[in-house]
Scaffold this motif. Structure first.
Motif, mmCIF file in Angstrom:
data_model
loop_
_atom_site.group_PDB
_atom_site.id
_atom_site.type_symbol
_atom_site.label_atom_id
_atom_site.label_comp_id
_atom_site.label_asym_id
_atom_site.label_seq_id
_atom_site.Cartn_x
_atom_site.Cartn_y
_atom_site.Cartn_z
ATOM 1 N N GLU A 23 31.313 37.700 42.264
ATOM 2 C CA GLU A 23 30.837 38.187 40.966
ATOM 3 C C GLU A 23 31.765 39.280 40.500
ATOM 4 O O GLU A 23 32.384 39.951 41.305
ATOM 5 C CB GLU A 23 29.419 38.769 41.103
ATOM 6 C CG GLU A 23 28.335 37.736 40.913
ATOM 7 C CD GLU A 23 26.970 38.378 41.087
ATOM 8 O OE1 GLU A 23 26.690 39.366 40.374
ATOM 9 O OE2 GLU A 23 26.204 37.914 41.946
ATOM 10 N N PRO A 24 31.848 39.500 39.184
ATOM 11 C CA PRO A 24 32.760 40.540 38.725
ATOM 12 C C PRO A 24 32.322 41.914 39.208
ATOM 13 O O PRO A 24 31.189 42.313 39.008
ATOM 14 C CB PRO A 24 32.678 40.447 37.203
ATOM 15 C CG PRO A 24 31.388 39.752 36.919
ATOM 16 C CD PRO A 24 31.130 38.862 38.083
ATOM 17 N N ASP A 25 33.191 42.601 39.917
ATOM 18 C CA ASP A 25 32.921 44.001 40.227
ATOM 19 C C ASP A 25 34.254 44.668 40.462
ATOM 20 O O ASP A 25 35.075 44.740 39.579
ATOM 21 C CB ASP A 25 32.004 44.140 41.438
ATOM 22 C CG ASP A 25 31.687 45.590 41.705
ATOM 23 O OD1 ASP A 25 31.277 46.281 40.763
ATOM 24 O OD2 ASP A 25 31.925 46.057 42.832
ATOM 25 N N ARG A 26 34.516 45.106 41.702
ATOM 26 C CA ARG A 26 35.742 45.847 41.928
ATOM 27 C C ARG A 26 36.974 44.985 41.741
ATOM 28 O O ARG A 26 37.951 45.403 41.160
ATOM 29 C CB ARG A 26 35.716 46.450 43.320
ATOM 30 C CG ARG A 26 34.678 47.552 43.396
ATOM 31 C CD ARG A 26 35.271 48.749 44.056
ATOM 32 N NE ARG A 26 35.156 48.567 45.500
ATOM 33 C CZ ARG A 26 35.546 49.505 46.347
ATOM 34 N NH1 ARG A 26 36.097 50.626 45.913
ATOM 35 N NH2 ARG A 26 35.400 49.314 47.622
ATOM 36 N N GLY A 27 36.875 43.750 42.292
ATOM 37 C CA GLY A 27 38.000 42.845 42.126
ATOM 38 C C GLY A 27 38.299 42.660 40.648
ATOM 39 O O GLY A 27 39.430 42.722 40.214
ATOM 40 N N SER A 28 37.256 42.462 39.858
ATOM 41 C CA SER A 28 37.497 42.145 38.460
ATOM 42 C C SER A 28 37.869 43.382 37.653
ATOM 43 O O SER A 28 38.493 43.267 36.607
ATOM 44 C CB SER A 28 36.292 41.440 37.865
ATOM 45 O OG SER A 28 35.391 42.371 37.353
ATOM 46 N N ALA A 29 37.494 44.576 38.123
ATOM 47 C CA ALA A 29 37.962 45.777 37.433
ATOM 48 C C ALA A 29 39.477 45.817 37.506
ATOM 49 O O ALA A 29 40.152 46.129 36.525
ATOM 50 C CB ALA A 29 37.363 47.035 38.063
ATOM 51 N N SER A 30 40.027 45.432 38.680
ATOM 52 C CA SER A 30 41.485 45.462 38.769
ATOM 53 C C SER A 30 42.095 44.303 37.976
ATOM 54 O O SER A 30 43.176 44.419 37.427
ATOM 55 C CB SER A 30 41.962 45.514 40.226
ATOM 56 O OG SER A 30 41.821 44.282 40.853
ATOM 57 N N ASP A 31 41.362 43.178 37.842
ATOM 58 C CA ASP A 31 41.829 42.092 36.976
ATOM 59 C C ASP A 31 41.858 42.540 35.520
ATOM 60 O O ASP A 31 42.817 42.281 34.794
ATOM 61 C CB ASP A 31 40.904 40.870 37.087
ATOM 62 C CG ASP A 31 41.135 40.110 38.373
ATOM 63 O OD1 ASP A 31 42.149 40.394 39.047
ATOM 64 O OD2 ASP A 31 40.299 39.271 38.721
ATOM 65 N N LEU A 32 40.765 43.205 35.092
ATOM 66 C CA LEU A 32 40.695 43.677 33.709
ATOM 67 C C LEU A 32 41.788 44.709 33.441
ATOM 68 O O LEU A 32 42.393 44.717 32.365
ATOM 69 C CB LEU A 32 39.316 44.296 33.432
ATOM 70 C CG LEU A 32 38.180 43.306 33.142
ATOM 71 C CD1 LEU A 32 36.837 44.003 33.135
ATOM 72 C CD2 LEU A 32 38.424 42.611 31.805
ATOM 73 N N ALA A 33 42.022 45.575 34.428
ATOM 74 C CA ALA A 33 43.068 46.586 34.277
ATOM 75 C C ALA A 33 44.427 45.910 34.102
ATOM 76 O O ALA A 33 45.252 46.314 33.284
ATOM 77 C CB ALA A 33 43.082 47.507 35.492
ATOM 78 N N ASP A 34 44.614 44.848 34.890
ATOM 79 C CA ASP A 34 45.844 44.075 34.830
ATOM 80 C C ASP A 34 46.027 43.479 33.439
ATOM 81 O O ASP A 34 47.104 43.568 32.836
ATOM 82 C CB ASP A 34 45.698 42.935 35.853
ATOM 83 C CG ASP A 34 47.027 42.521 36.406
ATOM 84 O OD1 ASP A 34 47.853 43.418 36.651
ATOM 85 O OD2 ASP A 34 47.239 41.315 36.590
ATOM 86 N N GLU A 35 44.957 42.869 32.949
ATOM 87 C CA GLU A 35 44.971 42.243 31.629
ATOM 88 C C GLU A 35 45.290 43.290 30.558
ATOM 89 O O GLU A 35 46.102 43.062 29.660
ATOM 90 C CB GLU A 35 43.581 41.639 31.385
ATOM 91 C CG GLU A 35 43.459 40.773 30.147
ATOM 92 C CD GLU A 35 41.987 40.605 29.770
ATOM 93 O OE1 GLU A 35 41.173 40.306 30.670
ATOM 94 O OE2 GLU A 35 41.659 40.803 28.585
ATOM 95 N N LEU A 36 44.644 44.452 30.702
ATOM 96 C CA LEU A 36 44.808 45.520 29.726
ATOM 97 C C LEU A 36 46.258 45.989 29.670
ATOM 98 O O LEU A 36 46.834 46.172 28.592
ATOM 99 C CB LEU A 36 43.904 46.694 30.124
ATOM 100 C CG LEU A 36 43.496 47.671 29.020
ATOM 101 C CD1 LEU A 36 42.633 46.971 27.994
ATOM 102 C CD2 LEU A 36 42.757 48.851 29.614
ATOM 103 N N SER A 37 46.864 46.155 30.863
ATOM 104 C CA SER A 37 48.213 46.712 30.850
ATOM 105 C C SER A 37 49.249 45.676 30.427
ATOM 106 O O SER A 37 50.404 46.011 30.229
ATOM 107 C CB SER A 37 48.564 47.321 32.208
ATOM 108 O OG SER A 37 48.357 46.390 33.224
ATOM 109 N N ARG A 38 48.825 44.423 30.274
ATOM 110 C CA ARG A 38 49.743 43.412 29.763
ATOM 111 C C ARG A 38 49.664 43.266 28.242
ATOM 112 O O ARG A 38 50.480 42.596 27.633
ATOM 113 C CB ARG A 38 49.484 42.068 30.444
ATOM 114 C CG ARG A 38 49.699 42.145 31.958
ATOM 115 C CD ARG A 38 49.259 40.880 32.645
ATOM 116 N NE ARG A 38 50.056 39.755 32.191
ATOM 117 C CZ ARG A 38 51.283 39.513 32.614
ATOM 118 N NH1 ARG A 38 51.841 40.302 33.498
ATOM 119 N NH2 ARG A 38 51.942 38.482 32.161
#
Lengths: 426, 426
Positions: free
Chosen positions: B5-20
Motif C-alpha cells: 500500500e502507498p506509504d513510505r515506499g510511495s513517498a519516495s516514489d512521489l518525491a522522485d516524480e516531483l523532482s522530475r
C-alpha cells in the motif's frame, strides 16, 4: 573514532589484523583468541577471509564456527569455498541449521532470498502489545527484531510492526492497530541491488521478504543492504576502469594471475579497438609525411577527447545508477552534454588559438583549436549516449563507460583532426 | 519490489516524480498532496530538491515544513539554500527546534556532529528495564530508539543499550547489566566517512556521539551513515573521472554552466599536462620525419598505457578507501603491480610481434612490442604509486587516479617509445 572498551569495534579491528597476516599464520593467531571473541572475529571477516581461515583450521573447529553463523552469512561463505568443502561444511550442520541454509540456497544468486535471514518472529495481527513483548522475550536472540512481520488470519502478510512502535503501544492494544500496513515488502526473487536501494531511500532497518505466493519467507536487514551497495559501488568503479571481473577480495589476498585475468579481457578488447587508430593514421600517412607537425598534437587532442568523454560517461553512468536519468530523457541529456562540450571547446580554443599562433602559425592554431572544439562536442555526446544505450539494451552502463568511450573517441577524434587539417591546411 | 500500500515506499516514489517535473510546476503539484503525505514526500526529497521546492512555496508553508524536519535533515537543507533564505528559515523556527538546530550548526562541515540527531533518550545505568520501557513510552516519537545511551552517576556515557536487549530483559533488571559497555562511540568532530564505515563494518544501527569532554551530544543513525557512504562513493567515482567539484544534485537539476565548471578545472590541468606530450614529440620531430610510420602507433601505445594505468590506479584507490592497503604495504603493492604489468606486456607482445612483423617488418614489430611491454610495467607502477603517495600526504587518492595517471603515462610513454625506437631502429 574512540572506543571505550574492546567489543564489536575491536572484533572488526582484530579481523582486520588477522586478514593482514600471511595466510599460513592466521589459523595459529586465531586459535589464541578467547572462544567468544573468536566467534565475533570470524563474523567480522568478509566471506573470502572466512574461507581462507577455514582452510587452515581442523574439522571440529570449522564445524563449530560454521554452525554458529547466521544463515545468510553462511550462504555467502559457501559461495567462496570449493564445492567439496561446501558439501562437507553443510553435511556437518545440525538438522535445524541445515534446513535454514537450504531455504536460502534455493533462491537464485544475487537475489534478495540469498541475503535474507530466514529466522524471524512473526505475529498474528490480533495479539496484544503485551503478548507480543512476551513473545519477543521467549524468542531469544534473533538477528532481526527491528521489525516484526504481522500476518492476518489467512496467514498472509498484512503489515509490519516496528519495535519502537510496539514498545510505545499500550499493553492491551492489538498489534494490527499499531503496525504499518503500507511498509514496503520485497520478493525473494528480486535482485539485491534494487532492494538495497529501496531500503536506503526509504530509511528502512529491515524489510520483509515474500515468495511468489506472497507468503513470508524472511527478512533482509540494513547491514546486508549496506554490504550489497558497497559491493555494487566497487563493481561499478572497477568496471568504469575496465576491469572485467570485479575483484571483491582484499587486494593482497588476490593472486597476481587473477589480477591479470581481471584486467586482460577488457584491455585486449581496447587494444583491438585501438588498432582502429593505427588504420586511421595509416590512411593519413601521406598527410603526416607532408606535415609532421600535425603528429605533435595527436596525444594532446585524443587525450583531452578521452578525458572529456570519460567525464560525461561517468556522470551519466552514475545518474543512471541512482535513477536520476532515464531513457525518456535521452534527447534532453544529449542536448545538455552538447552544450557542455561546446562550452569546454570554446574555453580551450580561446586559450589555444593565441598560444599556438604565437609558437607556430595561424593555420595550425585554427586546425588544432577547431579540432579540439569538435572533439569536445563529439566526446560529450558519445559519453552521454553510450551508457544510455547500454542501459536500454540491458548492459550495465558502467561496462561501456570511461575506457570504452575513450578508445572510441581516440579513433574518431583522429578522423575529425585530419578532416579539419585537410580543410584548413591543404 | 512490491509495495502493498502507498506509504513510505510511495513517498519516495512521489518525491522522485516531483523532482522530475520542471521546477516551476513542482510547488503546484506539491500543494495537491494531503498534509501528511506532503510532509513524508518533503522528507523523502534530497536537500537540493527540498531547497528547490521551498523556493516555489510561500512563507507560512515553508515555515511549517522546516519546523517539521529532523534537526540533521534541517542542517543539510540549510547548506543548500542562499544565506538570506537560511536566516529567514532559522528565524521562523520555534525556540526548541532552533536550539537543536544551533547545536548541529556548531560542528564543522563534514563532521559527525552535523549528521547526528540531538534528540535522544538517555538513561541512568541504575534504572530498571521496566522503568526504561516506561520512559520510552513517555518520550514519544524520537528519530532513534534503536540504541539508548546509558550514563553513570557522574553523567558520563558508560554504555549503550540496544532496544531488543531491553525488551528481552526481565522487568526488574537494571539497564547497566544488559547494556553493552563496549559499544563504539564517536566524537562529534570526527569526519563523517570513517564514522559511516565503522557503522557499516560493525553492523551498527546507531552510534552515540560525544563532545571533547566525552559528554553525550547526539546519536548518528544508520540511514545517515548510508547517505554519507553513497555521497562518498559518488564523489570518488566523479573524482576518478576528473570532475573537480562533485555534483550531488540530480543530473537534470544542475545548470549547464555548473557541469562545465565541475569539469573544466581538471580538464585544464590535464590539457596543460598534455602539452608535455607536444614537447616530447617536438623533441623527436626529426625522428618522426625520418620514420613517419612510428606516428601510427602513438595513440595505440599511449591509449593502452593509459588504460593499464587507470586500472591499477582504480584498484589501488579502492583498496585504500576500504582500508585493504596501507602505506606500509607500498613495496609489496609495487612489486605485485610490476608483475601484473609484465604479464600484460608479455601477453600483448606474444600477439603483437607476429602480427606487426607480418604487416610491417621485424624492427617495427620489436619497437612497438617492447615499448608496449615497458609502458605496461611503467603504467601499473605509476598507477599503484600515485594514489599511495597522495594518501600518504593527505590528498584524496581518487583525485590523482585515472585521468592524472593517464596523462602522466601519455607523456612518459612517448619517451619510452622513442627511446626504444632509437635503440632498435636507428
Amino acid at each position: 573514532v574512540t572506543r571505550p572498551e574492546p567489543d564489536r569495534g575491536s572484533a572488526s579491528d582484530l579481523a582486520d589484523e588477522l586478514s593482514r597476516l600471511p595466510r599460513a599464520r592466521r589459523a595459529a593467531r586465531f586459535r589464541l583468541l578467547e572462544k567468544d571473541t573468536a566467534a565475533a572475529v570470524f563474523d567480522a571477516l568478509d566471506p573470502v577471509g572466512q574461507a581462507e581461515l577455514l582452510d587452515g583450521l581442523r574439522d571440529p573447529e570449522t564445524t563449530t564456527l560454521f554452525e554458529g553463523m547466521d544463515p545468510d552469512d553462511r550462504v555467502r561463505l559457501l559461495d567462496e569455498v570449493p564445492a567439496a568443502v561446501a558439501r562437507r561444511l553443510v553435511s556437518g550442520l545440525s538438522p535445524d541449521e541445515r534446513r535454514l541454509t537450504d531455504v536460502l540456497l534455493g533462491y537464485p544468486p544475487e537475489s534478495a532470498g540469498r541475503i535474507m535471514t530466514p529466522e524471524y518472529l512473526e505475529l498474528r495481527s490480533d495479539v496484544t502489545a503485551e503478548e507480543a513483548l512476551a513473545a519477543i522475550r521467549r524468542a531469544g536472540d534473533l538477528e532481526t527484531l527491528q521489525i516484526l512481520p504481522i500476518r492476518d488470519a489467512s496467514r498472509m502478510l498484512c503489515g509490519v510492526l516496528r519495535l519502537p512502535a510496539l514498545v510505545r503501544a499500550a499493553p492491551e492494544v492489538r498489534v494490527g492497530e499499531v503496525m504499518d500496513p503500507g511498509h514496503p515488502v520485497v520478493s525473494a526473487y528480486d535482485d539485491q541491488e534494487p532492494v538495497a536501494r529501496l531500503m536506503q531511500e526509504a530509511d528502512l532497518l529491515a524489510v520483509p521478504v515474500v515468495d511468489r505466493e506472497r507468503r513470508l519467507v524472511g527478512v533482509v536487514t540494513v547491514d546486508d543492504a549496506m554490504e550489497v551497495l558497497e559491493r555494487e559501488e566497487t563493481e561499478d568503479l572497477q568496471r568504469v576502469a575496465g576491469l572485467s571481473e570485479p575483484v571483491h577480495k582484499p587486494y593482497h589476498s588476490v593472486p597476481t594471475w587473477r589480477l591479470v585475468r581481471a584486467r586482460v579481457v577488457w584491455l585486449s578488447l581496447l587494444v583491438a579497438a585501438a588498432t582502429l587508430t593505427v588504420s586511421v593514421l595509416g590512411a593519413f600517412e601521406a598527410t603526416l609525411a607532408q606535415a609532421v607537425t600535425l603528429a605533435l598534437f595527436i596525444p594532446l587532442l585524443i587525450g583531452t577527447g578521452g578525458n572529456v568523454g570519460a567525464q560525461a560517461a561517468t556522470t551519466m553512468t552514475r545518474a543512471l545508477a541512482v535513477g536520476d536519468v532515464r531513457w525518456a530523457d535521452t534527447g534532453r541529456s544529449l542536448w545538455k552534454e552538447l552544450r557542455v562540450g561546446l562550452s569546454l571547446g570554446l574555453i580551450f580554443a580561446a586559450v589555444g588559438v593565441p598560444v599556438l599562433w604565437a609558437i607556430w602559425d595561424l593555420d595550425l592554431a585554427l586546425t588544432v583549436s577547431v579540432s579540439l572544439l569538435v572533439i569536445c562536442m563529439w566526446a560529450t555526446s558519445v559519453g552521454a549516449m553510450l551508457p544510455m544505450l547500454a542501459d536500454r539494451v540491458g548492459i550495465d552502463p558502467a561496462v561501456v563507460s570511461a575506457p570504452f568511450v575513450t578508445t572510441l573517441v581516440d579513433a574518431t577524434g583522429l578522423l575529425i583532426y585530419f578532416a579539419v587539417a585537410h580543410a584548413v591546411l591543404l
